[in-house]
Design an enzyme around this catalytic site. Structure first.
Site, PDB file in Angstrom:
ATOM      1  N   LYS A  59      19.235  59.763 -28.866  1.00 19.18           N
ATOM      2  CA  LYS A  59      19.469  60.878 -29.771  1.00 19.18           C
ATOM      3  C   LYS A  59      18.277  60.939 -30.721  1.00 19.18           C
ATOM      4  O   LYS A  59      18.133  60.083 -31.589  1.00 19.18           O
ATOM      5  CB  LYS A  59      20.752  60.696 -30.593  1.00 19.18           C
ATOM      6  N   GLU A 103      10.544  53.539 -50.713  1.00 14.31           N
ATOM      7  CA  GLU A 103       9.572  54.064 -49.758  1.00 14.31           C
ATOM      8  C   GLU A 103       9.203  55.475 -50.205  1.00 14.31           C
ATOM      9  O   GLU A 103      10.057  56.351 -50.266  1.00 14.31           O
ATOM     10  CB  GLU A 103      10.223  54.108 -48.387  1.00 14.31           C
ATOM     11  N   GLU A 120      14.291  48.951 -36.146  1.00 10.42           N
ATOM     12  CA  GLU A 120      12.965  49.207 -36.720  1.00 10.42           C
ATOM     13  C   GLU A 120      13.188  50.075 -37.949  1.00 10.42           C
ATOM     14  O   GLU A 120      13.452  51.270 -37.845  1.00 10.42           O
ATOM     15  CB  GLU A 120      12.084  49.910 -35.693  1.00 10.42           C
ATOM     16  N   CYS A 148       6.265  54.518 -41.450  1.00 12.61           N
ATOM     17  CA  CYS A 148       6.938  53.307 -41.937  1.00 12.61           C
ATOM     18  C   CYS A 148       5.945  52.250 -42.376  1.00 12.61           C
ATOM     19  O   CYS A 148       6.287  51.338 -43.119  1.00 12.61           O
ATOM     20  CB  CYS A 148       7.823  52.749 -40.845  1.00 12.61           C
ATOM     21  N   GLY A 202      14.578  54.002 -37.922  1.00 10.32           N
ATOM     22  CA  GLY A 202      14.915  54.919 -39.002  1.00 10.32           C
ATOM     23  C   GLY A 202      14.995  54.175 -40.311  1.00 10.32           C
ATOM     24  O   GLY A 202      14.450  53.068 -40.463  1.00 10.32           O
ATOM     25  N   SER A 203      15.693  54.754 -41.268  1.00  8.01           N
ATOM     26  CA  SER A 203      15.775  54.140 -42.599  1.00  8.01           C
ATOM     27  C   SER A 203      16.627  52.879 -42.573  1.00  8.01           C
ATOM     28  O   SER A 203      17.520  52.729 -41.723  1.00  8.01           O
ATOM     29  CB  SER A 203      16.387  55.147 -43.579  1.00  8.01           C
TER      30      SER A 203
HETATM   31  N1  LIG Z   1      10.106  50.462 -38.496  1.00 10.10           N
HETATM   32  C1  LIG Z   1       9.718  51.465 -37.747  1.00 10.10           C
HETATM   33  O1  LIG Z   1       9.170  51.305 -36.633  1.00 10.10           O
HETATM   34  C2  LIG Z   1       9.925  52.865 -38.239  1.00 10.10           C
HETATM   35  C3  LIG Z   1       9.278  53.908 -37.555  1.00 10.10           C
HETATM   36  C4  LIG Z   1       9.468  55.213 -38.004  1.00 10.10           C
HETATM   37  C5  LIG Z   1      10.279  55.475 -39.113  1.00 10.10           C
HETATM   38  N2  LIG Z   1      10.899  54.441 -39.742  1.00 10.10           N
HETATM   39  C6  LIG Z   1      11.731  54.694 -40.909  1.00 10.10           C
HETATM   40  O2  LIG Z   1      12.538  55.865 -40.694  1.00 10.10           O
HETATM   41  C7  LIG Z   1      12.736  56.542 -41.929  1.00 10.10           C
HETATM   42  C8  LIG Z   1      12.326  57.994 -41.801  1.00 10.10           C
HETATM   43  O3  LIG Z   1      12.981  58.566 -40.686  1.00 10.10           O
HETATM   44  P1  LIG Z   1      14.329  59.405 -40.875  1.00 10.10           P
HETATM   45  O4  LIG Z   1      14.291  60.162 -42.148  1.00 10.10           O
HETATM   46  O5  LIG Z   1      14.584  60.128 -39.607  1.00 10.10           O
HETATM   47  O6  LIG Z   1      15.393  58.230 -41.016  1.00 10.10           O
HETATM   48  P2  LIG Z   1      16.986  58.352 -41.015  1.00 10.10           P
HETATM   49  O7  LIG Z   1      17.477  56.982 -41.062  1.00 10.10           O
HETATM   50  O8  LIG Z   1      17.436  59.336 -42.024  1.00 10.10           O
HETATM   51  O9  LIG Z   1      17.325  59.000 -39.566  1.00 10.10           O
HETATM   52  C9  LIG Z   1      16.928  58.332 -38.402  1.00 10.10           C
HETATM   53  C10 LIG Z   1      17.819  58.792 -37.252  1.00 10.10           C
HETATM   54  O10 LIG Z   1      19.149  58.394 -37.549  1.00 10.10           O
HETATM   55  C11 LIG Z   1      20.021  59.496 -37.403  1.00 10.10           C
HETATM   56  N3  LIG Z   1      21.158  59.302 -38.287  1.00 10.10           N
HETATM   57  C12 LIG Z   1      21.242  59.499 -39.614  1.00 10.10           C
HETATM   58  N4  LIG Z   1      22.470  59.180 -40.070  1.00 10.10           N
HETATM   59  C13 LIG Z   1      23.195  58.770 -38.980  1.00 10.10           C
HETATM   60  C14 LIG Z   1      24.538  58.324 -38.767  1.00 10.10           C
HETATM   61  N5  LIG Z   1      25.398  58.209 -39.784  1.00 10.10           N
HETATM   62  N6  LIG Z   1      24.907  57.981 -37.513  1.00 10.10           N
HETATM   63  C15 LIG Z   1      24.046  58.083 -36.486  1.00 10.10           C
HETATM   64  N7  LIG Z   1      22.759  58.507 -36.612  1.00 10.10           N
HETATM   65  C16 LIG Z   1      22.359  58.854 -37.857  1.00 10.10           C
HETATM   66  C17 LIG Z   1      19.177  60.697 -37.717  1.00 10.10           C
HETATM   67  O11 LIG Z   1      19.740  61.859 -37.144  1.00 10.10           O
HETATM   68  C18 LIG Z   1      17.865  60.301 -37.047  1.00 10.10           C
HETATM   69  O12 LIG Z   1      17.921  60.584 -35.665  1.00 10.10           O
HETATM   70  C19 LIG Z   1      11.880  55.815 -42.947  1.00 10.10           C
HETATM   71  O13 LIG Z   1      12.642  54.898 -43.680  1.00 10.10           O
HETATM   72  C20 LIG Z   1      10.883  55.048 -42.089  1.00 10.10           C
HETATM   73  O14 LIG Z   1      10.377  53.898 -42.725  1.00 10.10           O
HETATM   74  C21 LIG Z   1      10.731  53.135 -39.344  1.00 10.10           C
HETATM   75  O1  LIG Z   2       6.521  55.290 -38.833  1.00  2.72           O
HETATM   76  C1  LIG Z   2       6.355  54.241 -38.226  1.00  2.72           C
HETATM   77  C2  LIG Z   2       5.725  54.266 -36.880  1.00  2.72           C
HETATM   78  O2  LIG Z   2       5.980  53.057 -36.232  1.00  2.72           O
HETATM   79  C3  LIG Z   2       4.307  54.655 -37.033  1.00  2.72           C
HETATM   80  S1  LIG Z   2       3.136  53.803 -36.117  1.00  2.72           S
HETATM   81  O3  LIG Z   2       3.803  53.045 -35.034  1.00  2.72           O
HETATM   82  O4  LIG Z   2       2.418  52.915 -37.037  1.00  2.72           O
HETATM   83  O5  LIG Z   2       2.221  54.838 -35.560  1.00  2.72           O
END
Ligand SMILES: NC(=O)c1ccc[n+]([C@@H]2O[C@H](COP(=O)([O-])OP(=O)(O)OC[C@H]3O[C@@H](n4cnc5c(N)ncnc54)[C@H](O)[C@@H]3O)[C@@H](O)[C@H]2O)c1
Ligand SMILES: O=C[C@H](O)CS(=O)(=O)O
Length: 487
Positions: A181, A389, A257, A291, A235-236
């Protein structure tokens, strides 16, 4: 700016389930272009019965995909990867339209995502078990490395291509079937990957994409269905904790992640020009919406003034523009909520004594989501901008006097994903690298993400690693065979 896809069939408008793009009768949701708010596409909402259909299809597909010889899995992955590069321009345009990043960065993301597919096509051929010496002469130990099973995943909007492929490539290489998803903000990149998966000949049910705004409903299925063996989330941290708890009821194998709060430390023996170059790359990629983007800039007092002068000059030169503009270096933020968050963090810092040196608001001539590259000075650890963040183009600067103080400041966070520091002392490099509570450290380097490296964090930044020689293991289980009666 206008655009034209060379292959219009890559623009899909419904979930990809059991080898078909299947519009449900649950309504539609809109995908908007962050650059100008225009409608990019209307996409059909997936419904609960379709989610169940996808899980059933993945379960059926796994039984066959796991028995497909690794060389054949690898060949299909390579065909998929080749199609991604063949259609790189169209995939990049779709990504820029729905996410906002510059076309240059979007094009690089397509190559980055495809590099994981190539990497794990190779790793599929090295999914080796072991023959181990037993403690008894009548026994022989065999270890089989097997695919974990059906994998579900949920991914974010900031890298709508690469965050999917960093998971799917490993899962498919291991012999798992995969359901993802993507973020409702950026579904089109995922659906285009599904179209190319079908063209590559990936069997029905091996790779499926569920799109919709009912994230909680979809997530409940993907984290609690007993037919799913593993859940992988990017995600977050807040959402990650919620989904991790939902996986407990069926004891799923998980990869997480999550969020970061990256420190960037400039020591008094740093190459300041290299440090500025590295900071620009590590901070402003995707307009600060990654991230691993720098969140806290820690500069030794002895070099602060000269470093700051170089940094202001480089930051002020950045070109803020729509992603399709060939001169774009900084694109819009993803939505108004993201802009509002950056404003809140800036207001809090300024109220507590920080000094605004550059930027600080949106460029209204470009649009409401175009946040100017911004520099804050005199930032302290108890300001929200140091603790949360930022996910925007804001540099928050803090001065330090000793190495120990810098390490303590850097480690002052519940997350530990990535961090960076610049020093030309080998002894200091090893001292500081070992002391930092992070999963990934850039030493005199601002760009550290690649398929050969184990990507992941410690503390509340997540669980597991993606990419590298370690990445396949997160999608495998070890089975121990004890052969007896051999003497
Ligand atoms: N560590 C990593 O590799 C990495 C990479 C990219 C982004 N991120 C993190 O992701 C965040 C930004 O992305 P975002 O705004 O999409 O994050 P988010 O956590 O708001 O959403 C991520 C995903 O989770 C889904 N989601 C949200 N609430 C949910 C629920 N209750 N049940 C099921 N799914 C749900 C969203 O629809 C989306 O697909 C930042 O905190 C960033 O640091 C981490
Ligand atoms: O937002 C986090 C992703 O992992 C970015 S990257 O992998 O560093 O390109």
């Amino acid at each position: 700016m206008s655009y034209t896809l060379q292959d219009q069939a890559l623009l899909k408008h419904s979930s990809f389930i059991q080898g078909q793009f299947s519009p449900a009768f649950a309504g539609h949701f809109a995908v908007h272009n962050p650059a100008d708010g225009s409608l990019v596409a209307l996409v059909a909402q997936v419904d609960s019965s379709q989610v169940q259909q996808a899980i059933h299809a993945a379960d059926q597909a796994f039984a066959l995909w796991r028995e497909t010889p690794a060389a054949q899995r690898a060949a299909l992955l390579r065909r998929w990867q080749a199609l991604m590069l063949q259609h790189q321009q169209d995939l990049a345009i779709l990504l820029t339209l729905e996410q906002g990043k510059s076309l240059q960065e979007a094009t690089a993301e397509i190559a980055y995502g495809a590099s994981y597919v190539s990497w794990f096509a190779d790793e599929a051929l090295r999914m080796n078990g072991a023959v181990l010496p037993a403690l008894q002469s009548s026994q022989q130990i065999l270890v089989l490395k097997e695919p974990v099973g059906v994998v579900s995943a949920i991914t974010p909007w900031n890298f709508p291509n690469a965050m999917i492929l960093r998971k799917a490539a490993a899962a498919l290489a291991a012999g798992c079937s995969f359901i993802v998803k993507p973020s409702e903000l950026t579904p089109l990149s995922a659906l285009a990957l599904a179209e190319l998966a079908q063209r590559a000949g990936l069997p029905s049910g091996v790779f499926q994409v569920l799109v919709g705004t009912q994230a909680a409903m979809i997530g409940q299925h993907l984290t609690s269905d007993e037919r799913i063996a593993k859940f992988s989330f990017t995600g977050s941290t807040a959402v990650g904790k919620l989904l991790l708890a939902q996986c407990a009821s069926t004891v799923k194998k998980v990869s997480m992640e999550l969020g970061g709060n990256a420190p960037f430390i400039v020591f008094d023996d740093a190459d300041l020009d290299a440090a500025v170059k590295g900071l620009m790359a590590a901070k402003f990629r995707n307009s600060g919406q990654t991230c691993v983007c720098v969140n806290r800039v820690l500069v030794h007092s002895a070099v602060y003034e000269s470093f700051l002068a170089k940094l202001v000059k480089a930051t002020a030169a950045l070109v803020l523009a729509p992603g399709l503009d060939p001169n774009c270096q900084l694109g819009p933020l993803i939505n108004q909520a993201a802009v509002d968050k950056v404003h809140r963090l800036l207001d809090d810092a300024l109220e507590q004594g920080a000094e605004l040196l550059l930027g600080g608001t949106i460029d209204a001539d470009l649009g409401p989501l175009f946040f100017q590259p911004t520099i804050l000075a005199d930032v302290t650890p108890d300001m929200a901008v140091s603790q949360q963040e930022i996910f925007g183009p804001v540099l928050a600067l803090t001065v330090f006097d000793t190495e120990q103080e810098a390490i303590e400041l850097a480690n002052n966070s519940p997350t530990g994903l990535a961090g960076y520091f610049y020093s030309q002392s080998v002894a200091r490099v090893f001292r500081v690298a070992k002391a930092l509570q992070l999963g990934m450290v850039g030493v005199n380097e601002g760009l550290i993400s690649n398929a050969a490296a184990p990507f992941g964090g410690v503390k509340e930044s997540g669980l597991g690693r993606e990419g590298s020689v370690y990445g396949l293991d997160d999608y495998c289980e070890l089975k121990y065979l004890c052969l007896g009666g051999l003497s």
